[in-house]
Enzyme design. Structure first.
Site, PDB file in Angstrom:
ATOM      1  N   HIS A 157      14.569   5.397  45.924  1.00  0.00           N
ATOM      2  CA  HIS A 157      14.000   3.903  45.759  1.00  0.00           C
ATOM      3  C   HIS A 157      15.343   3.056  45.786  1.00  0.00           C
ATOM      4  CE1 HIS A 157       9.949   3.828  47.196  1.00  0.00           C
ATOM      5  NE2 HIS A 157       9.419   4.767  46.756  1.00  0.00           N
ATOM      6  N   SER A 278      43.789  -3.791  47.222  1.00  0.00           N
ATOM      7  CA  SER A 278      43.975  -5.879  48.063  1.00  0.00           C
ATOM      8  C   SER A 278      44.784  -6.397  48.497  1.00  0.00           C
ATOM      9  CB  SER A 278      42.316  -5.785  46.969  1.00  0.00           C
ATOM     10  OG  SER A 278      42.062  -7.300  46.668  1.00  0.00           O
ATOM     11  N   LYS A 284      42.331  -3.236  42.721  1.00  0.00           N
ATOM     12  CA  LYS A 284      40.815  -3.052  43.513  1.00  0.00           C
ATOM     13  C   LYS A 284      41.437  -1.695  44.143  1.00  0.00           C
ATOM     14  CE  LYS A 284      37.834  -4.958  45.546  1.00  0.00           C
ATOM     15  NZ  LYS A 284      36.362  -4.898  45.846  1.00  0.00           N
ATOM     16  N   GLU A 291      33.661   3.210  54.278  1.00  0.00           N
ATOM     17  CA  GLU A 291      32.726   1.471  55.012  1.00  0.00           C
ATOM     18  C   GLU A 291      33.670   2.004  56.542  1.00  0.00           C
ATOM     19  OE1 GLU A 291      33.370  -1.481  51.623  1.00  0.00           O
ATOM     20  OE2 GLU A 291      35.112  -0.383  52.185  1.00  0.00           O
ATOM     21  N   LYS A 326      31.466   6.008  82.196  1.00  0.00           N
ATOM     22  CA  LYS A 326      32.305   6.403  80.560  1.00  0.00           C
ATOM     23  C   LYS A 326      33.009   5.687  79.791  1.00  0.00           C
ATOM     24  CE  LYS A 326      33.078   8.679  85.370  1.00  0.00           C
ATOM     25  NZ  LYS A 326      32.712   7.808  86.160  1.00  0.00           N
TER      26      LYS A 326
HETATM   27  N1  ARG Z   1      34.675   6.154  89.976  1.00  0.00           N
HETATM   28  C1  ARG Z   1      33.799   6.383  90.506  1.00  0.00           C
HETATM   29  C2  ARG Z   1      32.704   7.250  89.685  1.00  0.00           C
HETATM   30  O1  ARG Z   1      33.185   7.108  88.192  1.00  0.00           O
HETATM   31  C3  ARG Z   1      33.486   7.627  91.363  1.00  0.00           C
HETATM   32  C4  ARG Z   1      32.710   7.950  92.571  1.00  0.00           C
HETATM   33  C5  ARG Z   1      33.044   6.826  93.591  1.00  0.00           C
HETATM   34  N2  ARG Z   1      32.055   6.874  94.413  1.00  0.00           N
HETATM   35  C6  ARG Z   1      31.756   6.046  95.541  1.00  0.00           C
HETATM   36  N3  ARG Z   1      31.055   6.572  96.493  1.00  0.00           N
HETATM   37  N4  ARG Z   1      32.571   4.574  95.278  1.00  0.00           N
HETATM   38  O2  ARG Z   1      31.702   6.443  89.279  1.00  0.00           O
END
Ligand code: ARG
Length: 460
Positions: A157, A278, A284, A291, A326
């Protein structure tokens, strides 16, 4: 504008806005290496199975190998106008080897191709992450070993609790990082399935040899359902979940160190090389690195949420939404890697403020449980013992007295079981020595733990 893989069916050119909006080349470039390796294995299989002429396969493979060299050297020129990395490489291959390049996409779709690329990428990244985790564990262990005599007040705590060996506290970090590593490796094991051959979603009528491709690419198993092969993104979600847990651990370690480096705690000093100053307050020295580590957790959890929400409403199988898995995946991996790298270095740049830590160990409340356990050993129930010590603590605090200064007669007023001998363990060393239950903080046990970790992490 590069030629589209699907352009012929279209009565009109796509709008430049559409091209820009749908392109992923800005962020999927890092898949180039895996895309090429996957294509080489695919082309070899097509040639071997005579699905395409073996000489075309050979020419494709030669072309791809030379593109791979460029990619690895950093000399490959990505086309900012390409739809994605798959189209970009296809286009460059066509320029390099001519007509034969048109045969590479036989019995393949970008849907199974992108799944393959990401799985290969993840597999490699998990290997790197596991190694970085081991390096961090080693750095913590080294720091722990070089301060193995230090005892600190432990907290619950955020209130003073009981004495613990500093090394014991640090080895708690090593334990959690070990779980992180094993979670990552088990995610890798689960995703070790080769999707190529699923094509768009249904498989193919052409006589592909998926097993051959699997072997060449070093996957453990084949995916078993072509629809699942192109729909599944569990391997991304699972990795992001594992990274989220890891990031929480890293943040908690950072938070400990931030607290310990405050003037109020003053347990540690972090070297100037890992602090910042700082612009207005000349005195500082701020723990900004720590952080930012703590602050990065939000980004990583955001990445996990982003992919989960992306997938939640999608019907099977492939949907273009999935392209957006991605950036969060790459962001989380990059962020964690940079945190691990700086954390490893930072652990070599902390010193313990031994005097200051020592001065905190005079607080006798650290030993209250030792007194309770003493009375229990003398035959009292836990409740009786707790009441007696509770009273002692309260009276001493009210009167500004120390338990160690009470006379034997005064002690006996609290319990006849007390004698002057108890003063012998009202100190930090005695207190930690008493904690001999397995996993406890006694220096003997902690030393064994150090040896266990040295062996496990292969350090001497
Ligand atoms: N750039 C697409 C992705 O990252 C690749 C696959 C695209 N496929 C399609 N049928 N348009 O998912």
């Amino acid at each position: 504008m590069p030629k589209k893989l699907w352009g012929t069916r279209f009565a009109r050119q796509t709008s430049a806005l559409t091209d820009k909006f749908t392109s992923s080349i800005a962020y999927d470039q890092r898949l180039a290496k895996y895309d090429i390796l996957g294509s080489i294995a695919h082309a070899r299989m097509l040639g071997r199975k005579k699905i395409i002429a073996p000489k075309d396969a050979a020419s494709i493979i030669r072309g791809l190998k030379s593109i791979l060299q460029d990619v690895l050297k950093g000399a490959f020129k990505y086309d900012p106008k390409a739809e994605d990395i798959h189209s970009n490489i296809q286009e460059v291959l066509a320029k390099k080897i001519g007509k034969a390049a048109d045969k590479l996409h036989t019995a393949r779709s970008r849907n199974d191709q992108v799944a393959l690329d990401v799985k290969m990428y993840i597999r490699e990244e998990i290997g790197d992450l596991a190694e970085l985790l081991t390096l961090l564990q080693r750095a913590v262990l080294k720091f722990a070993k070089s301060n193995s005599k230090v005892i600190i007040p432990g907290y619950t705590h955020l209130q003073v609790a009981q004495c613990v060996v500093l090394t014991h506290h640090l080895l708690a970090y090593v334990e959690s990082l070990e779980r992180d590593k094993s979670r990552l490796l088990s995610a890798k094991e689960r995703s070790d399935e080769m999707p190529l051959g699923a094509c768009a979603l249904s498989g193919t009528s052409l006589p592909v040899d998926r097993e051959m491709v699997r072997k060449e690419l070093g996957f453990k198993r084949l995916t078993q359902n072509s629809i699942d092969s192109v729909s599944d993104r569990d391997y991304i979600v699972e990795l992001l979940a594992d990274l989220s847990i890891l990031s929480v651990h890293l943040s908690r370690i950072a938070e400990d160190l931030i607290l310990w480096s405050t003037r109020e705690f003053n347990f540690i000093d972090i070297d100037f090389s890992f602090c910042t100053g700082s612009s207005i307050m000349p005195h500082k020295k701020n723990p900004d690195v720590l952080e930012l580590i703590r602050g990065s957790v939000g980004k990583i959890h955001g990445d996990l949420s982003s992919v989960l929400i992306l997938l939640k409403g999608l019907p099977l199988s492939y949907n273009r939404d999935m392209q957006l898995d991605k950036p969060p995946l790459f962001n989380a991996i990059d962020t964690i890697k940079s945190i691990l790298e700086i954390f490893i270095a930072l652990f070599g740049n902390i010193v313990i403020e031994k005097e200051a830590v020592l001065s905190r160990l005079h607080d006798e409340s650290l030993f209250s449980v030792d007194l309770v356990e003493y009375l229990i050993r003398k035959g009292l129930s836990y409740r009786q013992a707790h009441d007696i010590v509770g009273r002692m603590v309260r009276v001493c605090l009210d009167k500004g007295r120390k338990i160690s200064e009470l006379s034997e007669a005064e002690l006996k007023k609290y319990s006849p079981k007390f004698d002057a001998g108890i003063k012998g363990f009202l100190n930090a060393e005695a207190s930690v020595n008493l904690k001999s239950s397995p996993g406890g903080t006694s220096p003997k046990l902690v030393k064994k733990q150090i040896l266990r970790w040295q062996k496990k992490l292969k350090v001497s």
